[in-house]
Write a protein that holds these residues in place. Structure first.
Motif, PDB file in Angstrom:
ATOM      1  N   SER A  74       0.696  -1.079  -0.007  1.00  0.00           N
ATOM      2  CA  SER A  74      -0.151   0.038  -0.118  1.00  0.00           C
ATOM      3  C   SER A  74       0.837   1.355  -0.083  1.00  0.00           C
ATOM      4  N   ILE A  75       0.654   2.178  -1.111  1.00  0.00           N
ATOM      5  CA  ILE A  75       1.437   3.293  -1.103  1.00  0.00           C
ATOM      6  C   ILE A  75       0.632   4.690  -0.674  1.00  0.00           C
ATOM      7  N   GLY A  76       1.097   5.276  -0.086  1.00  0.00           N
ATOM      8  CA  GLY A  76       0.280   6.569   0.396  1.00  0.00           C
ATOM      9  C   GLY A  76       0.379   7.661  -0.547  1.00  0.00           C
ATOM     10  N   ALA A  77      -0.335   8.572  -0.570  1.00  0.00           N
ATOM     11  CA  ALA A  77      -0.394   9.813  -1.467  1.00  0.00           C
ATOM     12  C   ALA A  77      -0.501  11.047  -0.792  1.00  0.00           C
ATOM     13  N   PRO A  78       0.426  11.507   0.197  1.00  0.00           N
ATOM     14  CA  PRO A  78       1.843  11.192   0.412  1.00  0.00           C
ATOM     15  C   PRO A  78       1.644  10.218   1.677  1.00  0.00           C
ATOM     16  N   ILE A  79       0.688  10.257   2.480  1.00  0.00           N
ATOM     17  CA  ILE A  79       0.637   9.118   3.813  1.00  0.00           C
ATOM     18  C   ILE A  79      -0.582   8.318   3.677  1.00  0.00           C
ATOM     19  N   LEU A  80      -0.448   7.142   4.495  1.00  0.00           N
ATOM     20  CA  LEU A  80      -1.609   6.197   4.257  1.00  0.00           C
ATOM     21  C   LEU A  80      -2.589   6.804   5.451  1.00  0.00           C
ATOM     22  N   ALA A  81      -3.799   6.726   5.062  1.00  0.00           N
ATOM     23  CA  ALA A  81      -4.833   7.428   6.036  1.00  0.00           C
ATOM     24  C   ALA A  81      -5.127   6.069   7.043  1.00  0.00           C
ATOM     25  N   GLY A  82      -5.188   6.343   8.363  1.00  0.00           N
ATOM     26  CA  GLY A  82      -5.283   5.308   9.342  1.00  0.00           C
ATOM     27  C   GLY A  82      -4.393   4.369   9.748  1.00  0.00           C
ATOM     28  N   ALA A  83      -3.139   4.441   8.961  1.00  0.00           N
ATOM     29  CA  ALA A  83      -1.967   3.734   9.337  1.00  0.00           C
ATOM     30  C   ALA A  83      -1.374   4.285  10.541  1.00  0.00           C
ATOM     31  N   LEU A  84      -0.793   3.305  11.493  1.00  0.00           N
ATOM     32  CA  LEU A  84      -0.134   3.950  12.736  1.00  0.00           C
ATOM     33  C   LEU A  84       0.895   2.892  13.147  1.00  0.00           C
ATOM     34  N   VAL A  85       1.952   3.172  13.323  1.00  0.00           N
ATOM     35  CA  VAL A  85       3.302   2.751  14.036  1.00  0.00           C
ATOM     36  C   VAL A  85       3.554   3.200  15.363  1.00  0.00           C
ATOM     37  N   SER A  86       3.525   1.991  16.200  1.00  0.00           N
ATOM     38  CA  SER A  86       3.577   2.394  17.780  1.00  0.00           C
ATOM     39  C   SER A  86       4.750   1.899  18.277  1.00  0.00           C
TER      40      SER A  86
END
Length: 103
Positions: free
Chosen positions: A48-60
């Motif tokens: 999955s590639i964001g434009a510019p970021i992925l909506a809803g994706a989270l890294v903790s």
């Protein structure tokens, strides 16, 4: 599963249970941090590639410690002039352990 995430202006490819040495961040050792600027994510062969970021994706992750990098020697010299200057520099980093990636 991996993700490319923007942490303090630098991009890192991270996986679960990985250690990352990011530029110095605010926070005590043991505090948890979340990064929402995920640029790319891969899960079971699906990219999955964001434009510019992925909506809803989270890294903790969790801040483990604030450390210093290796010493870099800066040496300046002008020949035949007697000019020599030697300086050292150690960059500050924050050691982070990635705990989870949520897409």
């Amino acid at each position: 599963m991996y993700a490319i995430v923007n942490i303090a202006g630098k991009q890192f490819k991270v996986t679960k249970d990985q250690f990352v040495y990011a530029p110095l961040m605010q926070g005590e050792a043991g505090a948890s941090v979340e990064f929402d600027q995920v640029l790319l994510a891969e899960d079971n062969g699906t990219v999955s590639i964001g434009a510019p970021i992925l909506a809803g994706a989270l890294v903790s992750g969790k801040i483990l410690d604030h450390v210093k990098g290796d010493k870099v020697i800066v040496f300046k010299k002008k020949r035949r002039k007697g000019y020599k200057k030697k300086n050292g520099h150690r960059q500050d980093f924050t050691k982070i352990m990635i705990e989870s990636i949520v897409l």
